[in-house]
Structures are given as structure tokens and as C-alpha cells.
Design an enzyme around this catalytic site. Structure first.
Site, PDB file in Angstrom:
ATOM      1  N   CYS A 263      -4.845  -3.006   2.791  1.00  0.00           N
ATOM      2  CA  CYS A 263      -4.583  -2.885   4.215  1.00  0.00           C
ATOM      3  C   CYS A 263      -5.740  -3.224   5.158  1.00  0.00           C
ATOM      4  CB  CYS A 263      -4.018  -1.498   4.509  1.00  0.00           C
ATOM      5  SG  CYS A 263      -3.074  -1.505   6.022  1.00  0.00           S
TER       6      CYS A 263
ATOM      7  N   ASN B 120       0.271  -1.056   5.270  1.00  0.00           N
ATOM      8  CA  ASN B 120       1.198  -0.302   6.122  1.00  0.00           C
ATOM      9  C   ASN B 120       0.587  -0.381   7.516  1.00  0.00           C
ATOM     10  OD1 ASN B 120       2.683   2.482   4.331  1.00  0.00           O
ATOM     11  ND2 ASN B 120       1.874   0.647   3.432  1.00  0.00           N
TER      12      ASN B 120
ATOM     13  N   LYS C 180      -9.593   2.150  -1.933  1.00  0.00           N
ATOM     14  CA  LYS C 180      -9.759   1.545  -0.607  1.00  0.00           C
ATOM     15  C   LYS C 180     -11.134   1.837  -0.004  1.00  0.00           C
ATOM     16  CE  LYS C 180      -7.167   1.168   3.790  1.00  0.00           C
ATOM     17  NZ  LYS C 180      -5.921   1.644   4.454  1.00  0.00           N
TER      18      LYS C 180
ATOM     19  N   ASN D  50      -6.997   6.259  -1.642  1.00  0.00           N
ATOM     20  CA  ASN D  50      -5.933   5.309  -1.344  1.00  0.00           C
ATOM     21  C   ASN D  50      -6.152   4.172  -2.339  1.00  0.00           C
ATOM     22  OD1 ASN D  50      -4.165   3.434  -0.295  1.00  0.00           O
ATOM     23  ND2 ASN D  50      -4.643   3.920   1.852  1.00  0.00           N
TER      24      ASN D  50
ATOM     25  N   GLU E 242      -6.323   8.548   7.893  1.00  0.00           N
ATOM     26  CA  GLU E 242      -6.849   8.132   6.580  1.00  0.00           C
ATOM     27  C   GLU E 242      -8.263   8.652   6.362  1.00  0.00           C
ATOM     28  OE1 GLU E 242      -4.901   3.756   6.639  1.00  0.00           O
ATOM     29  OE2 GLU E 242      -5.827   4.374   4.770  1.00  0.00           O
TER      30      GLU E 242
ATOM     31  N   GLU F 239       0.863  -1.185   0.000  1.00  0.00           N
ATOM     32  CA  GLU F 239       0.000   0.000   0.000  1.00  0.00           C
ATOM     33  C   GLU F 239       0.904   1.240   0.000  1.00  0.00           C
ATOM     34  OE1 GLU F 239      -1.660   0.645   3.900  1.00  0.00           O
ATOM     35  OE2 GLU F 239      -3.318   1.870   3.132  1.00  0.00           O
TER      36      GLU F 239
HETATM   37  N1  ING Z   1      -3.276   0.310   8.647  1.00  0.00           N
HETATM   38  C1  ING Z   1      -3.733  -0.472   9.723  1.00  0.00           C
HETATM   39  C2  ING Z   1      -4.374  -1.784   9.314  1.00  0.00           C
HETATM   40  O1  ING Z   1      -5.561  -1.969   9.254  1.00  0.00           O
HETATM   41  C3  ING Z   1      -4.856  -0.597  11.858  1.00  0.00           C
HETATM   42  C4  ING Z   1      -4.609   0.284  10.659  1.00  0.00           C
HETATM   43  C5  ING Z   1      -3.796  -1.142  12.587  1.00  0.00           C
HETATM   44  C6  ING Z   1      -6.137  -0.900  12.228  1.00  0.00           C
HETATM   45  C7  ING Z   1      -4.036  -1.977  13.694  1.00  0.00           C
HETATM   46  C8  ING Z   1      -6.390  -1.727  13.319  1.00  0.00           C
HETATM   47  C9  ING Z   1      -5.342  -2.271  14.051  1.00  0.00           C
HETATM   48  O2  ING Z   1      -3.577  -2.700   9.116  1.00  0.00           O
HETATM   49  C10 ING Z   1      -3.901   0.690   7.489  1.00  0.00           C
HETATM   50  N2  ING Z   1      -3.195   1.478   6.661  1.00  0.00           N
HETATM   51  O3  ING Z   1      -5.067   0.364   7.250  1.00  0.00           O
END
Ligand code: ING
Length: 308
Positions: free
Chosen positions: A169, A194, A124, A107, A143, A47
């Protein structure tokens, strides 16, 4: 006769805020060349693979925000990537921030075939994080502020002698992502991510971040009888550690290839798209076994509503 496609999960280590796109494209091209040497047909990048993960910062100057977006794809700095891929006869998935001529911000990921043609585009759906500045967080995850919600939804495309789909993601955490593509016959889902190790709203989940990453992708693969290729932008990027865990998962749910570190690294597997059949035609024969008349809440209801 097996329909084989050799795929590289092309993990990237950190991209610094001031790394030029040209410098990043050099790393992507190095991945293309190594993938070719390893006999690949398709290379999956993460991503937002052209810049640092900028939603970690609160910015108010739209020109600064827009500096992380691509106004054309390919553009001057990404054309060399398309040229090299075509020269090598490689297809690729690329995640990037898209700024449309109408001024919409997405995205985005694209699927490019071995002739250098963009065969598919995805924007996304599940935008995680928050919209307003939350200074108490160690870092932001804006985001919902910087990107517009998808106007494509989840689609699939006939390419590489199979049916391929894309996600990005946070999409991978939602079972609906896989099922909507499963209901279109998807045989391989490519997704970049990411993912910070630390999730400010739920620090107790941090130690499980690699487990959760694998859990959701393995489940999605098995429950829809498809391959899943998940690819990280990993390592400590501008002071924020992000998970690696890039991997290629078979329709059985078994991870057949994975990266070991959190830098630029390839994980490669020869994927037989015909391996989907034994799951799609038996355990997950949707037409025979699903009961949509009992699934209405999944579409009708957004948030959970417990009984009175
Ligand atoms: N990053 C993370 C993901 O869903 C996240 C955001 C991290 C959500 C940890 C929940 C827990 O992997 C992106 N860019 O969506």
C-alpha cells in the site's frame, strides 16, 4: 527464450466488519479458480485481504483489535485457500494482519509458491496515518497505532523462474521502496492496497487519488526496469469509499491490464520477465549510471531541511 509468468491482479470489493474469514476465503478461492481458468501461474490479492480495513476505527480493547489479526498462517480458516492453490498449482501473494507468538503486530504479506510453500514474508515499512484518535476526521487511519514498524525491510526472492519482491500500500508512494528492491535485481514487485478516496489531511487530493495510484506504480516500474502488480481492496467498505485501479505494469511503465470496476474482479496479463533487461541494461543500468556518492542525504536525512 522468454521467461513468461501469467499473473492475475485479484481485486476484492468491500469486506464487511462482520464478514467471517471463511466467507472471505470463499471469494479468494473463486478468484483462484477463475485465475486458473485464465491460465495464470500467480495470483496477487490485496493488502489486509482477510478482513475489513479496521484501522479506520479507533479501538481501545486490545482483544477487539487482535480479532482482526491472524495468529498462524495458514490457520484453520485460511488452510482451504492454501489447499486449493496447491491443488490448482497456483502461487499467490496474500496481505493480512499478523500477530506473532511474541505479541508483535504487523501489516504483512506472504508469497506462496505453486506447491503451497511460503517462500517469502514482508512486513510493511511505511505505516501511514496517525497514532492517536482524531475524532474530527470522517474516519480514522490508525496504522501507526495498530501495527509495529517492519523488521524485514524490502527483500526479494527467487521464485517463478524470476526475482520477485513485495510491498504494501503506502510503500508504493515512496520511490525508495522500488529502488531498494531494484538494487537487488527485482523483476516483479507485487503489492496490495486499501486506499480511501478521501484523505482527510488533504481533501484537495481526492480527485487525483486514481491518478496518484497509477503515477507512483508506473514510475516505480520504469525507473527500476521491473513489473509492478498493484491490487486494490475497492468499493465502499463500511461506508468508506476506496479506490480500485488494480493494474499490471510492464517495465516500460505501461499499464498492460487493469480492472474496470470496484468489486471482485481479475485483471490478467502474461508477463515476460525478460522484458526487464532492455531497461536494466541500458537506461537504468545502475552499475554504469548511478552516482551514490551524491545521494547521501537520502539515507542520512529523514525530514527536509531547507537552507538558512
Ligand atoms: N492506505 C493509503 C495509501 O497509502 C493514504 C493511505 C491514502 C496515504 C491517500 C496518502 C494518501 O494508499 C494505506 N493502507 O496505506
Amino acid at each position: 527464450m522468454a521467461r513468461l509468468i501469467t499473473v492475475a491482479a485479484a481485486q476484492l470489493g468491500p469486506i464487511a466488519r462482520n464478514d467471517s474469514r471463511s466467507r472471505v476465503v470463499e471469494r479468494l478461492i473463486a478468484h483462484l479458480r477463475e485465475s486458473k481458468r485464465m491460465g495464470c501461474d500467480l495470483v496477487v490479492f490485496p493488502e489486509l485481504a482477510l478482513t475489513t480495513f479496521f484501522p479506520r476505527w479507533y479501538m481501545t480493547d486490545q482483544a477487539e483489535i487482535d480479532s482482526f489479526f491472524e495468529r498462524s498462517m495458514p490457520g484453520p480458516e485460511t488452510q482451504p485457500l492454501f489447499d486449493e492453490a496447491r491443488r490448482l498449482g497456483l502461487g499467490f501473494y496474500l496481505g493480512y494482519a499478523e500477530l506473532t507468538p511474541e505479541g508483535r503486530h504487523f501489516n504483512t504479506s506472504i508469497l506462496v509458491d505453486g506447491d503451497g510453500l511460503i517462500v517469502g514474508k514482508y512486513r510493511k515499512v511505511h505505516l501511514p496515518g496517525h497514532r492517536e484518535h482524531e475524532p474530527s476526521r470522517r474516519f480514522q487511519h490508525l496504522e501507526k497505532r495498530y501495527f509495529d514498524p517492519s523488521d524485514t525491510g524490502f527483500r526479494v526472492w527467487r521464485a517463478f523462474n524470476g526475482i520477485l519482491g513485495m510491498a504494501i500500500c503506502n510503500d508504493r508512494r515512496w520511490s525508495e521502496t522500488y529502488r531498494v528492491m531494484g538494487l537487488q535485481g527485482v523483476e516483479m514487485i507485487m503489492l496490495g492496497y486499501n486506499t480511501p478516496v478521501h484523505n482527510p489531511p488533504a481533501p484537495d487530493h481526492d480527485d487525483l487519488s486514481l491518478f496518484h495510484n497509477q503515477l507512483v506504480m508506473q514510475a516505480g516500474a520504469y525507473q527500476n526496469g521491473c513489473w509492478v502488480v498493484g491490487v486494490a481492496k475497492a468499493g465502499s467498505e463500511e461506508g468508506v469509499p476506496m479506490i480500485g485501479g488494480s493494474q499490471i505494469i510492464a517495465p516500460s511503465g505501461v499499464t498492460v491490464a487493469a480492472t474496470r470496476g470496484d468489486g471482485d474482479e481479475l485483471a490478467v496479463a502474461c508477463c515476460d520477465l525478460d522484458a526487464c533487461a532492455s531497461y536494466k541494461n541500458t537506461t537504468f543500468n545502475f552499475a554504469v549510471h548511478r552516482m551514490p556518492q551524491h545521494y547521501g542525504l537520502i539515507v542520512e536525512r529523514k525530514g527536509a531541511e531547507p537552507p538558512p
